[in-house]
Design an enzyme around this catalytic site. Structure first.
Site, PDB file in Angstrom:
ATOM      1  N   SER A 176       0.872  -1.182   0.000  1.00  8.76           N
ATOM      2  CA  SER A 176       0.000   0.000   0.000  1.00  8.76           C
ATOM      3  C   SER A 176       0.904   1.225   0.000  1.00  8.76           C
ATOM      4  CB  SER A 176      -0.866  -0.001   1.267  1.00  8.76           C
ATOM      5  OG  SER A 176      -1.366   1.300   1.534  1.00  8.76           O
ATOM      6  N   TYR A 195      -2.448  -0.927  10.400  1.00  6.06           N
ATOM      7  CA  TYR A 195      -2.396  -1.135   8.944  1.00  6.06           C
ATOM      8  C   TYR A 195      -1.065  -0.621   8.372  1.00  6.06           C
ATOM      9  CZ  TYR A 195      -4.046  -1.069   4.063  1.00  6.06           C
ATOM     10  OH  TYR A 195      -4.195  -1.276   2.717  1.00  6.06           O
TER      11      TYR A 195
HETATM   12  P1  NAD Z   1     -11.453  -5.995  -0.120  1.00  3.55           P
HETATM   13  O1  NAD Z   1     -11.986  -5.878   1.257  1.00  3.55           O
HETATM   14  O2  NAD Z   1     -12.382  -5.886  -1.270  1.00  3.55           O
HETATM   15  O3  NAD Z   1     -10.648  -7.341  -0.295  1.00  3.55           O
HETATM   16  C1  NAD Z   1      -9.905  -7.934   0.733  1.00  3.55           C
HETATM   17  C2  NAD Z   1      -9.897  -9.413   0.480  1.00  3.55           C
HETATM   18  O4  NAD Z   1      -9.095 -10.057   1.492  1.00  3.55           O
HETATM   19  C3  NAD Z   1     -11.291 -10.010   0.564  1.00  3.55           C
HETATM   20  O5  NAD Z   1     -11.453 -10.930  -0.486  1.00  3.55           O
HETATM   21  C4  NAD Z   1     -11.284 -10.691   1.916  1.00  3.55           C
HETATM   22  O6  NAD Z   1     -12.172 -11.784   1.976  1.00  3.55           O
HETATM   23  C5  NAD Z   1      -9.849 -11.143   1.990  1.00  3.55           C
HETATM   24  N1  NAD Z   1      -9.430 -11.501   3.346  1.00  3.55           N
HETATM   25  C6  NAD Z   1      -9.548 -10.777   4.478  1.00  3.55           C
HETATM   26  N2  NAD Z   1      -9.080 -11.471   5.520  1.00  3.55           N
HETATM   27  C7  NAD Z   1      -8.657 -12.675   5.028  1.00  3.55           C
HETATM   28  C8  NAD Z   1      -8.080 -13.828   5.592  1.00  3.55           C
HETATM   29  N3  NAD Z   1      -7.836 -13.905   6.924  1.00  3.55           N
HETATM   30  N4  NAD Z   1      -7.769 -14.866   4.796  1.00  3.55           N
HETATM   31  C9  NAD Z   1      -8.011 -14.816   3.451  1.00  3.55           C
HETATM   32  N5  NAD Z   1      -8.574 -13.757   2.871  1.00  3.55           N
HETATM   33  C10 NAD Z   1      -8.893 -12.692   3.642  1.00  3.55           C
HETATM   34  O7  NAD Z   1     -10.330  -4.881  -0.217  1.00  3.55           O
HETATM   35  P2  NAD Z   1      -9.234  -4.586  -1.344  1.00  3.55           P
HETATM   36  O8  NAD Z   1      -9.148  -3.124  -1.432  1.00  3.55           O
HETATM   37  O9  NAD Z   1      -9.461  -5.380  -2.557  1.00  3.55           O
HETATM   38  O10 NAD Z   1      -7.921  -5.094  -0.587  1.00  3.55           O
HETATM   39  C11 NAD Z   1      -7.043  -6.055  -1.140  1.00  3.55           C
HETATM   40  C12 NAD Z   1      -5.623  -5.723  -0.740  1.00  3.55           C
HETATM   41  O11 NAD Z   1      -5.259  -4.466  -1.307  1.00  3.55           O
HETATM   42  C13 NAD Z   1      -5.387  -5.599   0.766  1.00  3.55           C
HETATM   43  O12 NAD Z   1      -4.143  -6.189   1.104  1.00  3.55           O
HETATM   44  C14 NAD Z   1      -5.337  -4.097   0.978  1.00  3.55           C
HETATM   45  O13 NAD Z   1      -4.573  -3.746   2.098  1.00  3.55           O
HETATM   46  C15 NAD Z   1      -4.676  -3.657  -0.320  1.00  3.55           C
HETATM   47  N6  NAD Z   1      -4.857  -2.241  -0.646  1.00  3.55           N
HETATM   48  C16 NAD Z   1      -6.085  -1.733  -0.968  1.00  3.55           C
HETATM   49  C17 NAD Z   1      -6.190  -0.371  -1.267  1.00  3.55           C
HETATM   50  C18 NAD Z   1      -7.488   0.256  -1.644  1.00  3.55           C
HETATM   51  O14 NAD Z   1      -7.536   1.485  -1.747  1.00  3.55           O
HETATM   52  N7  NAD Z   1      -8.546  -0.483  -1.877  1.00  3.55           N
HETATM   53  C19 NAD Z   1      -5.058   0.441  -1.245  1.00  3.55           C
HETATM   54  C20 NAD Z   1      -3.839  -0.125  -0.902  1.00  3.55           C
HETATM   55  C21 NAD Z   1      -3.733  -1.468  -0.609  1.00  3.55           C
END
Ligand code: NAD
Length: 272
Positions: free
Chosen positions: A157, A170
């Site tokens: 991130s 986080y």
């Molecule tokens: P999201 O909530 O849509 O997806 C998160 C996914 O992780 C979901 O499918 C959830 O079921 C899964 N998950 C959570 N806990 C889990 C576990 N214990 N075991 C297996 N799966 C698990 O959110 P997203 O934005 O798609 O996030 C995905 C990744 O991207 C994360 O690592 C997040 O930190 C990172 N990220 C997102 C953003 C953003 O702006 N959306 C920015 C930077 C980083």
């Protein structure tokens, strides 16, 4: 006929029932890979992703595993090998937020985020690396390959470099990913395993729905993005795919920021 970029490669995408992971899984499926869609709690959402990949002509299976549990991660990898016989790519994506002001943050909130976002990536990357090395010992074809025998992309991130008050668990987990990624990249490179990470900025997914669904908060968010739009999960999936492809074969231990310029100190755009 155009050759698909990931034809017959096997990819695990952790946390791919939603958001960025989902977009990655669909992108790999559309480009010829056999995809392992992993979810931890919502089987129906996971199944939708599998159905979408299959309806586009791809191959996918659904596997339940909580990435913070060692035995479940091991089972995720053994089910993958049972089904497809090998592994080529891991996208270690699963992650979550449990936000609270620092003074009020509970040990449970701290621990949950570290367990999923950091320990979960340790467990998944370790299993992937073990599998890649085991494969090269049994396959003469890949032992002599000039290209990587396994590729890992970690989901970090912009908060691996931007401090984030109110989200210290986080930010600590993603800062940890940066050094974890670089260190294992250094250790695994002699095995011809490439390890890189992507660091998204603000991407429109369920994790931050509370921000982009509120017009005032969305306006404030755009102040932080020089490119003046929120990112899409597909923006991230395309960068992940490049890092997992042979086109980036000499890229190792790098973090690619996919953030519309969020890390460019936008406050200084008019002389600060
Ligand atoms: P999201 O909530 O849509 O997806 C998160 C996914 O992780 C979901 O499918 C959830 O079921 C899964 N998950 C959570 N806990 C889990 C576990 N214990 N075991 C297996 N799966 C698990 O959110 P997203 O934005 O798609 O996030 C995905 C990744 O991207 C994360 O690592 C997040 O930190 C990172 N990220 C997102 C953003 C953003 O702006 N959306 C920015 C930077 C980083």
């Amino acid at each position: 006929m155009i050759e698909l970029a990931f034809k017959d490669q096997v990819v695990i995408v952790t946390g791919s029932s939603s958001g960025i992971g989902r977009a990655c899984a669909v992108h790999f499926g559309n480009n010829g890979a056999h995809v392992v869609v992993n979810y931890s709690s919502n089987a129906a959402e996971g199944q939708q992703v599998v159905d979408e990949i299959r309806s586009n002509g791809g191959t996918a299976i659904l596997v339940k595993a909580d990435v913070s549990k060692e035995e479940e991660v091991k089972a995720l990898f053994s089910q993958t090998i049972n089904e497809f016989g090998r592994l080529d790519i891991l996208v270690s994506n699963a992650g979550l937020q449990k936000d609270a002001p620092f003074l009020e943050m509970t040990l449970e909130q701290w621990q949950k985020v570290i367990d999923v976002n950091l320990t979960g990536q340790f467990l998944a990357c370790r299993e992937a690396a073990r599998q890649f090395i085991a494969q090269t010992k049994t396959t003469t074809e890949t032992t002599h390959s000039e290209l990587a025998v396994g590729k890992i992309v970690l989901m970090s991130s912009v908060h691996d470099v931007i401090p984030w008050a109110g989200h210290v668990n986080y930010a600590a987990s993603k800062g940890g990913i940066m050094m974890f990624m670089k260190s294992i990249s250094q250790e695994l490179a002699p095995h011809k395993i490439r390890v890189n990470s992507v660091s998204p900025g603000a991407i429109k997914t369920p994790i931050n729905q509370e921000v982009w669904s509120d017009p005032d908060k969305y306006k404030d968010l755009l102040q932080l993005i020089p490119y003046k739009r929120i990112g899409t999960a597909q923006d991230v999936a395309k960068a992940v795919a490049w890092l997992a492809s042979d086109d980036s074969d000499y890229v190792n231990g790098e973090t690619l920021y996919i953030d519309g310029g969020m890390t460019l100190y936008p406050e200084f755009a008019d002389n600060g």
